[in-house]
Design a protein around this motif. Structure first.
Motif, PDB file in Angstrom:
ATOM      1  N   TRP A 257      10.228  -7.061  -1.396  1.00 57.08           N
ATOM      2  CA  TRP A 257       8.925  -6.511  -1.770  1.00 57.08           C
ATOM      3  C   TRP A 257       7.826  -7.029  -0.855  1.00 57.08           C
ATOM      4  N   TYR A 258       7.910  -8.289  -0.418  1.00 59.41           N
ATOM      5  CA  TYR A 258       6.887  -8.811   0.485  1.00 59.41           C
ATOM      6  C   TYR A 258       7.052  -8.235   1.889  1.00 59.41           C
ATOM      7  N   GLY A 259       8.297  -7.933   2.282  1.00 60.55           N
ATOM      8  CA  GLY A 259       8.498  -7.270   3.563  1.00 60.55           C
ATOM      9  C   GLY A 259       7.903  -5.876   3.573  1.00 60.55           C
ATOM     10  N   CYS A 260       8.076  -5.145   2.468  1.00 56.26           N
ATOM     11  CA  CYS A 260       7.463  -3.807   2.355  1.00 56.26           C
ATOM     12  C   CYS A 260       5.943  -3.904   2.366  1.00 56.26           C
ATOM     13  N   PHE A 261       5.411  -4.936   1.743  1.00 59.03           N
ATOM     14  CA  PHE A 261       3.950  -5.128   1.729  1.00 59.03           C
ATOM     15  C   PHE A 261       3.424  -5.368   3.137  1.00 59.03           C
ATOM     16  N   ILE A 262       4.122  -6.190   3.908  1.00 61.28           N
ATOM     17  CA  ILE A 262       3.712  -6.449   5.297  1.00 61.28           C
ATOM     18  C   ILE A 262       3.762  -5.168   6.109  1.00 61.28           C
ATOM     19  N   ARG A 263       4.821  -4.345   5.907  1.00 56.28           N
ATOM     20  CA  ARG A 263       4.918  -3.080   6.633  1.00 56.28           C
ATOM     21  C   ARG A 263       3.746  -2.159   6.297  1.00 56.28           C
ATOM     22  N   ALA A 264       3.390  -2.073   5.033  1.00 57.56           N
ATOM     23  CA  ALA A 264       2.304  -1.180   4.620  1.00 57.56           C
ATOM     24  C   ALA A 264       0.977  -1.638   5.212  1.00 57.56           C
ATOM     25  N   ILE A 265       0.674  -2.927   5.115  1.00 55.93           N
ATOM     26  CA  ILE A 265      -0.597  -3.450   5.636  1.00 55.93           C
ATOM     27  C   ILE A 265      -0.659  -3.276   7.148  1.00 55.93           C
ATOM     28  N   SER A 266       0.421  -3.579   7.840  1.00 60.39           N
ATOM     29  CA  SER A 266       0.437  -3.483   9.297  1.00 60.39           C
ATOM     30  C   SER A 266       0.249  -2.048   9.756  1.00 60.39           C
ATOM     31  N   SER A 267       0.906  -1.092   9.094  1.00 63.77           N
ATOM     32  CA  SER A 267       0.790   0.317   9.485  1.00 63.77           C
ATOM     33  C   SER A 267      -0.620   0.840   9.260  1.00 63.77           C
ATOM     34  N   VAL A 268      -1.198   0.533   8.100  1.00 66.73           N
ATOM     35  CA  VAL A 268      -2.562   0.989   7.806  1.00 66.73           C
ATOM     36  C   VAL A 268      -3.555   0.368   8.770  1.00 66.73           C
ATOM     37  N   ALA A 269      -3.403  -0.920   9.062  1.00 65.56           N
ATOM     38  CA  ALA A 269      -4.329  -1.602   9.977  1.00 65.56           C
ATOM     39  C   ALA A 269      -4.249  -1.012  11.380  1.00 65.56           C
ATOM     40  N   THR A 270      -3.059  -0.710  11.858  1.00 68.10           N
ATOM     41  CA  THR A 270      -2.901  -0.178  13.210  1.00 68.10           C
ATOM     42  C   THR A 270      -3.487   1.228  13.330  1.00 68.10           C
ATOM     43  N   ILE A 271      -3.215   2.076  12.362  1.00 66.30           N
ATOM     44  CA  ILE A 271      -3.747   3.449  12.403  1.00 66.30           C
ATOM     45  C   ILE A 271      -5.266   3.446  12.293  1.00 66.30           C
ATOM     46  N   THR A 272      -5.808   2.595  11.419  1.00 67.65           N
ATOM     47  CA  THR A 272      -7.268   2.500  11.284  1.00 67.65           C
ATOM     48  C   THR A 272      -7.900   2.006  12.571  1.00 67.65           C
ATOM     49  N   ALA A 273      -7.278   1.032  13.206  1.00 68.64           N
ATOM     50  CA  ALA A 273      -7.801   0.504  14.462  1.00 68.64           C
ATOM     51  C   ALA A 273      -7.804   1.567  15.553  1.00 68.64           C
ATOM     52  N   PHE A 275      -8.351   4.841  15.195  1.00 70.73           N
ATOM     53  CA  PHE A 275      -9.502   5.724  15.004  1.00 70.73           C
ATOM     54  C   PHE A 275     -10.815   4.991  15.275  1.00 70.73           C
ATOM     55  N   LEU A 276     -10.882   3.705  14.945  1.00 68.91           N
ATOM     56  CA  LEU A 276     -12.090   2.942  15.233  1.00 68.91           C
ATOM     57  C   LEU A 276     -12.307   2.807  16.733  1.00 68.91           C
ATOM     58  N   PHE A 277     -11.240   2.555  17.475  1.00 60.46           N
ATOM     59  CA  PHE A 277     -11.384   2.465  18.925  1.00 60.46           C
ATOM     60  C   PHE A 277     -11.791   3.805  19.519  1.00 60.46           C
ATOM     61  N   GLN A 278     -11.218   4.872  19.006  1.00 57.57           N
ATOM     62  CA  GLN A 278     -11.562   6.195  19.510  1.00 57.57           C
ATOM     63  C   GLN A 278     -13.037   6.503  19.288  1.00 57.57           C
ATOM     64  N   SER A 279     -13.577   6.075  18.160  1.00 61.33           N
ATOM     65  CA  SER A 279     -14.994   6.318  17.883  1.00 61.33           C
ATOM     66  C   SER A 279     -15.913   5.447  18.729  1.00 61.33           C
ATOM     67  N   SER A 280     -15.395   4.320  19.225  1.00 62.02           N
ATOM     68  CA  SER A 280     -16.234   3.414  20.032  1.00 62.02           C
ATOM     69  C   SER A 280     -16.259   3.782  21.510  1.00 62.02           C
ATOM     70  N   ILE A 281     -15.412   4.721  21.947  1.00 60.82           N
ATOM     71  CA  ILE A 281     -15.341   5.085  23.365  1.00 60.82           C
ATOM     72  C   ILE A 281     -16.662   5.658  23.852  1.00 60.82           C
ATOM     73  N   GLY A 282     -17.251   6.559  23.077  1.00 57.94           N
ATOM     74  CA  GLY A 282     -18.493   7.197  23.517  1.00 57.94           C
ATOM     75  C   GLY A 282     -19.709   6.300  23.447  1.00 57.94           C
ATOM     76  N   LYS A 283     -19.611   5.177  22.726  1.00 56.54           N
ATOM     77  CA  LYS A 283     -20.747   4.280  22.542  1.00 56.54           C
ATOM     78  C   LYS A 283     -20.759   3.127  23.527  1.00 56.54           C
ATOM     79  N   ASN A 284     -19.734   2.993  24.343  1.00 56.01           N
ATOM     80  CA  ASN A 284     -19.641   1.869  25.277  1.00 56.01           C
ATOM     81  C   ASN A 284     -19.239   2.370  26.662  1.00 56.01           C
ATOM     82  N   ASP A 285     -19.672   1.641  27.651  1.00 56.71           N
ATOM     83  CA  ASP A 285     -19.377   1.984  29.036  1.00 56.71           C
ATOM     84  C   ASP A 285     -18.167   1.179  29.504  1.00 56.71           C
TER      85      ASP A 285
END
Length: 426
Positions: A257-273, A275-285
């Motif tokens: 169960w803790y291994g599944c929890f780590i997988r879920a947190i890691s996947s959500v964090a990576t996908i969110t990151a 989209f956040l990086f994609q949104s920061s491209i136009g705001k930085n040189d």
């Protein structure tokens, strides 16, 4: 030479970061081959990839701490650092290359602490200005800490010293009467044999560490069933494959169960990151090349996470977990998909070959001609090792080995009964 030095000074970090990512892709794709007998060349490549993946990531992190360029480059450089922590976490299908790696888990724990502090220092030193990039870097950092910590945990859990604890944890399951429908009279398919191998795995593991584990009534009947169907050798092949997973992969940790929890947190964090990086491209040189490298890193991280998650969901360990939890409908769905792709037959069967020591040299030369003939013989022996021609074990040989083992077990049981009878009479 000057051009190569100039290229390295200008793009060395970018090159090494991408090499680190490619090593992770290579390990994810090919590390599973170690379950079977593979050539010396393939084993050497996997060994080099396993070692270089750690060495390169540690080298880059040390280099980043003293690296300095433009402000935009520093921000992206700091954003790359947490990805190296993710790379140090490794892939699910290889945590240890040999048994000794698991015994050295305290060394990996010390490295985990040092590299985590190094990445935190790089983030503190260089990330500033863009809150979206900062949040994305922190999310990847959290994912890296979880995955690297999981690797250390897996190394500790899969050592031979902790194998008896794993067997103890399966005692409660061994007492359950699961009533698996393994058929009556017909030969079992590979998925059914694999299910039996999972259920009887504690017996195999207990024998390896000389731990007293008595089979339940159901397990004893299952052993007789496989023996009557002449599929005992297939069962042993599957169990050895599962033993490889326990000793050399993250199987002892991921499928909890803790291994599944780590997988879920890691996947959500990576996908969110992503989209956040994609949104920061136009705001930085940002430098165009650095932005491309970053896109490759973060898109590759998402791809690796999704691939690892799909492999875990379709794994035989997941099937065993679902069956133990009595989630039979979901278990049947996963098994049906595995049957369609013939997963057990392709990934769990023994190759049928085995290595052997070369007791006699095929060529003999006189002792006078040492230098030339010795060099030629050395090259010839090296070519044989690289070619790795393995003798194939026939079905008759398998049958003979199994009959001999059964004879030895029967003789041991007869001796035990005789001793008990003498003790009772005396």
């Amino acid at each position: 030479m000057a051009g190569a030095v100039h290229l390295w000074n200008g793009w060395g970090v970018q090159i090494l970061v991408l090499v680190s990512f490619m090593l992770q892709v290579f390990l994810l794709m090919f590390a599973t081959m170690r379950r079977r007998n593979i050539s010396t060349v393939a084993r050497t490549l996997l060994w080099l990839a396993y070692l270089l993946a750690d060495y390169i990531a540690v080298f880059i992190l040390g280099h980043m701490s003293f690296y300095g360029k433009s402000h935009g480059h520093q921000q992206l450089l700091a954003f790359w650092a947490p990805f190296l922590l993710v790379h140090l976490g490794g892939q699910d299908n290889i945590t240890a290359y040999s048994i000794e790696d698991s015994q050295l888990w305290p060394r990996h724990l010390l490295s985990f602490g040092a590299q985590t502090m190094g990445v935190a220092y790089v983030l503190y030193k260089y990330v500033a200005g863009s809150w979206t990039l900062l949040v994305a870097a922190v999310l990847i950092f959290v994912s890296g800490v979880l995955k690297y910590g999981e690797r250390v945990w897996a190394l500790k859990s899969s050592s031979l010293d902790n194998m008896s604890k794993f067997v103890d944890s399966r005692k409660s399951e061994a007492k359950r009467e699961l009533h698996a429908q393994w058929g009556q009279g017909q030969k079992l398919d590979h998925e059914e044999v694999l299910q039996g191998a999972h259920y009887l795995l504690p017996i195999c593991m207990a024998q390896l560490v000389d731990y007293k584990f008595w089979p339940s009534t159901f397990q004893s009947k299952a052993i007789e069933l496989f023996d009557n169907k002449s599929q005992m050798f297939d069962l042993v092949e599957m169990q050895l494959s599962l033993m490889h997973d326990f000793l050399y992969t993250k199987a002892s940790v991921v499928f909890t169960w803790y291994g599944c929890f780590i997988r879920a947190i890691s996947s959500v964090a990576t996908i969110t990151a992503f989209f956040l990086f994609q949104s920061s491209i136009g705001k930085n040189d940002f430098n165009r090349v650095d932005a491309i490298v970053t896109y490759m890193l973060i898109a590759g991280a998402v791809l690796l996470e999704m691939t690892a998650a799909l492999k875990a969901m379709g794994s035989t360990w997941t099937c065993a977990l679902l069956h133990a939890r009595r989630w039979h409908r979901l278990h049947n769905i996963v098994v049906s998909v595995r049957r369609c792709v013939k997963a057990a037959e392709r990934n769990r069967r023994w190759s049928g070959s085995i290595g052997q020591p070369e007791l006699l040299n095929s060529s003999h030369g006189s002792g006078d001609c040492v230098s030339a003939q010795g060099l030629a013989m050395g090259c010839k022996d090296l070519w044989k090792k690289l070619r790795h021609s393995l003798p194939v074990i026939s079905d008759d040989t398998k049958k003979s080995v199994l009959e001999e083992v059964c004879r030895m077990v029967g003789a041991w049981n007869a001796d035990s009964v005789s001793l008990c009878t003498r003790a009772s009479l005396s």
